[in-house]
Design a protein around this motif. Structure first.
Motif, mmCIF file in Angstrom:
data_model
loop_
_atom_site.group_PDB
_atom_site.id
_atom_site.type_symbol
_atom_site.label_atom_id
_atom_site.label_comp_id
_atom_site.label_asym_id
_atom_site.label_seq_id
_atom_site.Cartn_x
_atom_site.Cartn_y
_atom_site.Cartn_z
ATOM 1 N N ILE A 1 28.875 -18.555 -3.757
ATOM 2 C CA ILE A 1 28.545 -19.714 -4.595
ATOM 3 C C ILE A 1 29.724 -20.082 -5.490
ATOM 4 N N VAL A 2 30.388 -19.073 -6.054
ATOM 5 C CA VAL A 2 31.571 -19.317 -6.886
ATOM 6 C C VAL A 2 32.642 -20.049 -6.092
ATOM 7 N N LEU A 3 32.909 -19.581 -4.879
ATOM 8 C CA LEU A 3 33.954 -20.198 -4.059
ATOM 9 C C LEU A 3 33.585 -21.618 -3.654
ATOM 10 N N ALA A 4 32.302 -21.849 -3.361
ATOM 11 C CA ALA A 4 31.861 -23.206 -3.025
ATOM 12 C C ALA A 4 32.052 -24.137 -4.227
ATOM 13 N N GLY A 5 31.692 -23.658 -5.409
ATOM 14 C CA GLY A 5 31.890 -24.464 -6.604
ATOM 15 C C GLY A 5 33.353 -24.717 -6.882
ATOM 16 N N ALA A 6 34.193 -23.670 -6.719
ATOM 17 C CA ALA A 6 35.626 -23.835 -6.942
ATOM 18 C C ALA A 6 36.227 -24.842 -5.970
ATOM 19 N N ALA A 7 35.756 -24.813 -4.726
ATOM 20 C CA ALA A 7 36.256 -25.766 -3.733
ATOM 21 C C ALA A 7 35.894 -27.197 -4.124
ATOM 22 N N LEU A 8 34.696 -27.389 -4.647
ATOM 23 C CA LEU A 8 34.291 -28.730 -5.065
ATOM 24 C C LEU A 8 35.107 -29.211 -6.255
ATOM 25 N N THR A 9 35.427 -28.315 -7.182
ATOM 26 C CA THR A 9 36.205 -28.729 -8.350
ATOM 27 C C THR A 9 37.616 -29.149 -7.969
ATOM 28 N N GLN A 10 38.105 -28.663 -6.826
ATOM 29 C CA GLN A 10 39.454 -29.008 -6.384
ATOM 30 C C GLN A 10 39.485 -30.224 -5.482
ATOM 31 N N SER A 11 38.299 -30.748 -5.119
ATOM 32 C CA SER A 11 38.235 -31.885 -4.209
ATOM 33 C C SER A 11 38.587 -33.164 -4.943
ATOM 34 N N ARG A 12 39.025 -34.116 -4.199
ATOM 35 C CA ARG A 12 39.371 -35.420 -4.758
ATOM 36 C C ARG A 12 38.553 -36.481 -4.046
ATOM 37 N N THR A 13 37.995 -37.421 -4.827
ATOM 38 C CA THR A 13 37.250 -38.505 -4.235
ATOM 39 C C THR A 13 38.208 -39.469 -3.569
ATOM 40 N N PRO A 14 38.010 -39.769 -2.267
ATOM 41 C CA PRO A 14 38.939 -40.681 -1.601
ATOM 42 C C PRO A 14 38.952 -42.056 -2.243
ATOM 43 N N ARG B 1 33.079 -33.062 -8.564
ATOM 44 C CA ARG B 1 33.803 -31.984 -9.251
ATOM 45 C C ARG B 1 32.978 -31.390 -10.398
ATOM 46 N N VAL B 2 32.257 -32.236 -11.119
ATOM 47 C CA VAL B 2 31.380 -31.726 -12.169
ATOM 48 C C VAL B 2 30.271 -30.870 -11.567
ATOM 49 N N ALA B 3 29.737 -31.314 -10.420
ATOM 50 C CA ALA B 3 28.718 -30.517 -9.740
ATOM 51 C C ALA B 3 29.288 -29.172 -9.298
ATOM 52 N N GLY B 4 30.539 -29.179 -8.843
ATOM 53 C CA GLY B 4 31.193 -27.937 -8.447
ATOM 54 C C GLY B 4 31.348 -26.989 -9.613
ATOM 55 N N LEU B 5 31.623 -27.547 -10.804
ATOM 56 C CA LEU B 5 31.754 -26.723 -12.002
ATOM 57 C C LEU B 5 30.433 -26.015 -12.318
ATOM 58 N N GLY B 6 29.343 -26.778 -12.277
ATOM 59 C CA GLY B 6 28.036 -26.177 -12.539
ATOM 60 C C GLY B 6 27.654 -25.162 -11.481
ATOM 61 N N LEU B 7 27.938 -25.487 -10.213
ATOM 62 C CA LEU B 7 27.621 -24.565 -9.122
ATOM 63 C C LEU B 7 28.422 -23.272 -9.246
ATOM 64 N N GLY B 8 29.675 -23.399 -9.621
ATOM 65 C CA GLY B 8 30.524 -22.221 -9.741
ATOM 66 C C GLY B 8 30.030 -21.254 -10.801
ATOM 67 N N PHE B 9 29.674 -21.773 -11.952
ATOM 68 C CA PHE B 9 29.197 -20.890 -13.014
ATOM 69 C C PHE B 9 27.803 -20.341 -12.705
ATOM 70 N N LEU B 10 27.016 -21.056 -11.902
ATOM 71 C CA LEU B 10 25.771 -20.482 -11.398
ATOM 72 C C LEU B 10 26.079 -19.273 -10.517
ATOM 73 N N GLY B 11 27.141 -19.380 -9.736
ATOM 74 C CA GLY B 11 27.563 -18.255 -8.909
ATOM 75 C C GLY B 11 27.992 -17.066 -9.744
ATOM 76 N N VAL B 12 28.676 -17.330 -10.873
ATOM 77 C CA VAL B 12 29.080 -16.242 -11.772
ATOM 78 C C VAL B 12 27.855 -15.502 -12.295
ATOM 79 N N LEU B 13 26.842 -16.246 -12.696
ATOM 80 C CA LEU B 13 25.609 -15.622 -13.187
ATOM 81 C C LEU B 13 24.932 -14.818 -12.092
ATOM 82 N N THR B 14 25.047 -15.292 -10.843
ATOM 83 C CA THR B 14 24.465 -14.555 -9.722
ATOM 84 C C THR B 14 25.202 -13.244 -9.498
ATOM 85 N N VAL B 15 26.519 -13.290 -9.530
ATOM 86 C CA VAL B 15 27.319 -12.075 -9.363
ATOM 87 C C VAL B 15 26.975 -11.051 -10.444
ATOM 88 N N LEU B 16 26.814 -11.525 -11.668
ATOM 89 C CA LEU B 16 26.564 -10.625 -12.790
ATOM 90 C C LEU B 16 25.107 -10.182 -12.891
#
Length: 317
Positions: free
Chosen positions: A299-312, A145-160
């Motif tokens: 990239i944003v959506l991939a990061g958002a999906a990871l932040t919503q995942s739960r470790t089994p 989930r932390v990795a998803g957070l970083g990936l998501g904001f990388l996607g934001v920078l890419t969009v902008l």
């Protein structure tokens, strides 16, 4: 628009119902309809602001949305919530989840394309993840989930287009769209802490919340935007559709999905909204699209999906 808002709020506030009739329309069809409605909402905001001031657009949206929920409450014979404390919390929730973000999105689309506003909306799960690390002690983050957070904001920078100095983007409009997306998780956390476990039904709470937000805009709009001086039928139709469909009907569909398939599946609609918003903006409004916008959105959506995942959880023997 406030997609995760609806699913998480429903999870927090839902009360068991003794008899749940399965809707005649398959949930996948309703899921697709909800995705289309919320995806086109950003186009409707843009069309609405072509004829009316942003606060006027937001007031109209809330007015028509409240009307739909009021009719649903009458049909289902729902009562208004009681208690001064409950109404105080609903007033704060109305500001954080409706009045403020709706107004910010309307103002942002004066200067940025609807495609960018739709993508900014998809950052809500990222903001929610970041805030939950501080505000919700029970939400322990996993590495994924932390990795998803970083990936998501990388996607934001890419969009902008950060590597080119955000060239061609209006910084104020972009900031307002991102701030609107931040309002949602702040509101979710507030609702979770104050209204979770309420004895009132979801319909009663959200209908009342939307009604309070309408009153808030009724007070603010005349002061900052005045009254409309001319009639714009296309913009007015867009505002009516934005309220009745994109707010009122969409919330009813979303709560139905949450009850039937659960909040995790229902909130997946978040990942379809920017795709539909982008397609609508390009095909209907003729907005331009550079390569970094769809790539960054993915990239944003991939990061958002990871932040919503739960470790089994580990299985015990």
């Amino acid at each position: 628009m406030s997609t995760v808002t609806s699913s998480r709020s429903s999870r927090s506030l839902s009360t068991p119902s003794p008899t749940l009739r399965r809707p005649s329309l398959d949930w996948r069809v309703r899921f697709a309809v909800l995705s289309l409605i919320w995806g086109f909402s950003f186009l409707l905001i843009k069309v609405g602001t072509d004829g009316y001031a942003p606060f006027q657009v937001t007031f109209g949206r809330l007015f028509f949305g409240t009307a739909v929920l009021a009719v649903a409450m009458i049909i289902k014979r729902e009562r208004l919530p009681h208690g001064a404390r409950t109404w105080f919390h609903l007033t704060v929730a109305a500001l954080l989840l409706n009045a403020l973000p709706f107004s910010l999105f309307a103002y942002s689309e004066l200067t940025i394309p609807s495609t960018l506003a739709g993508i900014c909306n998809a950052t809500s799960p990222l903001w929610g993840m970041a805030l939950s690390l501080v505000a919700l002690s029970e939400d322990r983050p996993s590495r994924r989930r932390v990795a998803g957070l970083g990936l998501g904001f990388l996607g934001v920078l890419t969009v902008l287009g950060a590597w080119q100095g955000f060239h061609g983007l209006d910084p104020a409009g972009t900031a307002m769209a991102l701030l609107a997306s931040l309002c949602y998780p702040i509101g979710w956390i507030y609702v979770r802490r104050t209204l979770a476990g309420s004895s009132h039904s979801n319909l009663s709470l959200i209908g009342s919340q939307l009604g309070v937000a309408t009153l808030q805009l009724a007070l603010v709009t005349p002061l900052f935007a005045g009254f409309p001086t001319s009639f714009h039928p296309v913009s007015l139709l867009a505002i009516a559709a934005l309220g009745a469909l994109g707010t009122g009907l969409a919330l009813l569909i979303q709560y139905g999905l949450v009850k039937e398939v659960g909040p995790t599946t229902a909130q997946m609609v978040t990942y379809f909204i920017p795709v539909i918003a982008t397609a609508a903006g390009v095909l209907v409004l003729g907005e331009s699209l550079s390569w970094n916008t769809p790539v960054g959105a993915a990239i944003v959506l991939a990061g958002a999906a990871l932040t919503q995942s739960r470790t089994p959880k580990a299985r015990t023997r």
